[in-house]
Scaffold this motif. Structure first.
Motif, PDB file in Angstrom:
ATOM      1  N   GLN A  41      54.665  61.250  15.943  1.00  0.00           N
ATOM      2  CA  GLN A  41      54.734  59.790  15.887  1.00  0.00           C
ATOM      3  C   GLN A  41      53.822  59.303  14.774  1.00  0.00           C
ATOM      4  OE1 GLN A  41      54.843  57.747  19.713  1.00  0.00           O
ATOM      5  NE2 GLN A  41      53.043  56.628  19.047  1.00  0.00           N
ATOM      6  N   ALA A  42      54.220  58.247  14.072  1.00  0.00           N
ATOM      7  CA  ALA A  42      53.413  57.709  12.981  1.00  0.00           C
ATOM      8  C   ALA A  42      53.714  56.221  12.812  1.00  0.00           C
ATOM      9  CB  ALA A  42      53.700  58.461  11.694  1.00  0.00           C
ATOM     10  N   THR A  43      52.852  55.552  12.067  1.00  0.00           N
ATOM     11  CA  THR A  43      53.005  54.128  11.779  1.00  0.00           C
ATOM     12  C   THR A  43      53.448  53.960  10.333  1.00  0.00           C
ATOM     13  OG1 THR A  43      51.236  53.628  13.332  1.00  0.00           O
ATOM     14  CG2 THR A  43      51.812  51.902  11.753  1.00  0.00           C
ATOM     15  N   ILE A  44      54.463  53.143  10.123  1.00  0.00           N
ATOM     16  CA  ILE A  44      54.940  52.882   8.767  1.00  0.00           C
ATOM     17  C   ILE A  44      53.888  52.045   8.038  1.00  0.00           C
ATOM     18  CG2 ILE A  44      56.698  51.719   7.367  1.00  0.00           C
ATOM     19  CD1 ILE A  44      58.708  52.352   9.579  1.00  0.00           C
ATOM     20  N   ARG A  45      53.518  52.474   6.850  1.00  0.00           N
ATOM     21  CA  ARG A  45      52.535  51.758   6.031  1.00  0.00           C
ATOM     22  C   ARG A  45      53.186  51.053   4.848  1.00  0.00           C
ATOM     23  NH1 ARG A  45      49.422  50.402   9.427  1.00  0.00           N
ATOM     24  NH2 ARG A  45      48.290  52.030  10.479  1.00  0.00           N
ATOM     25  N   SER A  92      68.582  46.795   2.367  1.00  0.00           N
ATOM     26  CA  SER A  92      67.962  45.768   3.205  1.00  0.00           C
ATOM     27  C   SER A  92      68.227  45.999   4.695  1.00  0.00           C
ATOM     28  CB  SER A  92      68.457  44.384   2.801  1.00  0.00           C
ATOM     29  OG  SER A  92      69.859  44.298   2.959  1.00  0.00           O
ATOM     30  N   LYS A  93      69.255  46.768   5.035  1.00  0.00           N
ATOM     31  CA  LYS A  93      69.552  47.023   6.446  1.00  0.00           C
ATOM     32  C   LYS A  93      68.394  47.732   7.146  1.00  0.00           C
ATOM     33  CE  LYS A  93      71.915  51.424   5.788  1.00  0.00           C
ATOM     34  NZ  LYS A  93      73.121  52.193   5.975  1.00  0.00           N
ATOM     35  N   PHE A  94      67.568  48.467   6.399  1.00  0.00           N
ATOM     36  CA  PHE A  94      66.424  49.136   7.007  1.00  0.00           C
ATOM     37  C   PHE A  94      65.458  48.126   7.606  1.00  0.00           C
ATOM     38  CE2 PHE A  94      66.249  53.734   5.810  1.00  0.00           C
ATOM     39  CZ  PHE A  94      67.567  53.817   5.420  1.00  0.00           C
ATOM     40  N   TYR A  95      65.240  47.032   6.905  1.00  0.00           N
ATOM     41  CA  TYR A  95      64.346  45.987   7.404  1.00  0.00           C
ATOM     42  C   TYR A  95      64.953  45.316   8.631  1.00  0.00           C
ATOM     43  CZ  TYR A  95      62.164  46.737   2.897  1.00  0.00           C
ATOM     44  OH  TYR A  95      61.555  47.320   1.813  1.00  0.00           O
ATOM     45  N   GLU A  96      66.248  45.108   8.601  1.00  0.00           N
ATOM     46  CA  GLU A  96      66.946  44.478   9.720  1.00  0.00           C
ATOM     47  C   GLU A  96      66.910  45.347  10.969  1.00  0.00           C
ATOM     48  OE1 GLU A  96      70.813  43.759   8.116  1.00  0.00           O
ATOM     49  OE2 GLU A  96      70.067  42.329   6.652  1.00  0.00           O
ATOM     50  N   MET A  97      66.849  46.670  10.797  1.00  0.00           N
ATOM     51  CA  MET A  97      66.791  47.591  11.931  1.00  0.00           C
ATOM     52  C   MET A  97      65.378  47.726  12.491  1.00  0.00           C
ATOM     53  SD  MET A  97      69.448  50.662  10.990  1.00  0.00           S
ATOM     54  CE  MET A  97      68.734  51.081   9.418  1.00  0.00           C
ATOM     55  N   GLY A  98      64.399  47.157  11.808  1.00  0.00           N
ATOM     56  CA  GLY A  98      63.031  47.213  12.313  1.00  0.00           C
ATOM     57  C   GLY A  98      62.113  48.181  11.608  1.00  0.00           C
ATOM     58  N   LEU A  99      62.578  48.791  10.529  1.00  0.00           N
ATOM     59  CA  LEU A  99      61.710  49.687   9.761  1.00  0.00           C
ATOM     60  C   LEU A  99      60.844  48.832   8.837  1.00  0.00           C
ATOM     61  CD1 LEU A  99      64.159  52.585   8.882  1.00  0.00           C
ATOM     62  CD2 LEU A  99      62.250  52.649  10.473  1.00  0.00           C
ATOM     63  N   LEU A 100      59.749  48.369   9.389  1.00  0.00           N
ATOM     64  CA  LEU A 100      58.839  47.460   8.697  1.00  0.00           C
ATOM     65  C   LEU A 100      57.431  48.034   8.723  1.00  0.00           C
ATOM     66  CD1 LEU A 100      60.088  44.217  10.458  1.00  0.00           C
ATOM     67  CD2 LEU A 100      60.536  44.847   8.089  1.00  0.00           C
ATOM     68  N   VAL A 123      57.065  54.799  14.641  1.00  0.00           N
ATOM     69  CA  VAL A 123      58.297  55.581  14.749  1.00  0.00           C
ATOM     70  C   VAL A 123      57.982  56.982  15.258  1.00  0.00           C
ATOM     71  CG1 VAL A 123      59.544  54.309  12.963  1.00  0.00           C
ATOM     72  CG2 VAL A 123      58.188  56.280  12.316  1.00  0.00           C
ATOM     73  N   LYS A 124      58.947  57.572  15.938  1.00  0.00           N
ATOM     74  CA  LYS A 124      58.811  58.927  16.463  1.00  0.00           C
ATOM     75  C   LYS A 124      60.041  59.725  16.044  1.00  0.00           C
ATOM     76  CE  LYS A 124      58.082  61.504  20.728  1.00  0.00           C
ATOM     77  NZ  LYS A 124      57.861  61.420  22.171  1.00  0.00           N
TER      78      LYS A 124
END
Length: 78
Positions: free
Chosen positions: A15-19, A28-36, A41-42
């Motif tokens: 598990q890690a935190t996106i920086r 842009s779909k990555f941002y819409e899916m919550g990859l912020l 994430v795990k």
């Protein structure tokens, strides 16, 4: 302070935190899916031969699969 590295280097179960995300390389779909930045994430699955990486976004309990080439542009910290 921990050093950030690309998401593809995590192993299944880690598990890690996106920086940071390289927005010029990701849709842009990555941002819409919550990859912020700040999202936890795990890694749930890694397909062999550089196949897709299955990951769970903890805040929304969403499961998604991304290409390894996309994971190279997402930087995380343990």
């Amino acid at each position: 302070m921990h050093k950030s590295f690309s998401l593809d280097l995590l192993e299944v179960g880690e598990q890690a935190t996106i920086r940071q995300l390289d927005s010029s390389e990701l849709p842009s779909k990555f941002y819409e899916m919550g990859l912020l930045p700040g999202a936890v994430v795990k890694i749930k699955h890694k397909a062999p031969f550089n196949g897709p990486i299955g990951l769970q976004i903890s805040s929304s309990n969403t499961l998604i699969a991304i290409r390894k080439s996309e994971a190279l542009h997402i930087f995380v910290e343990k």
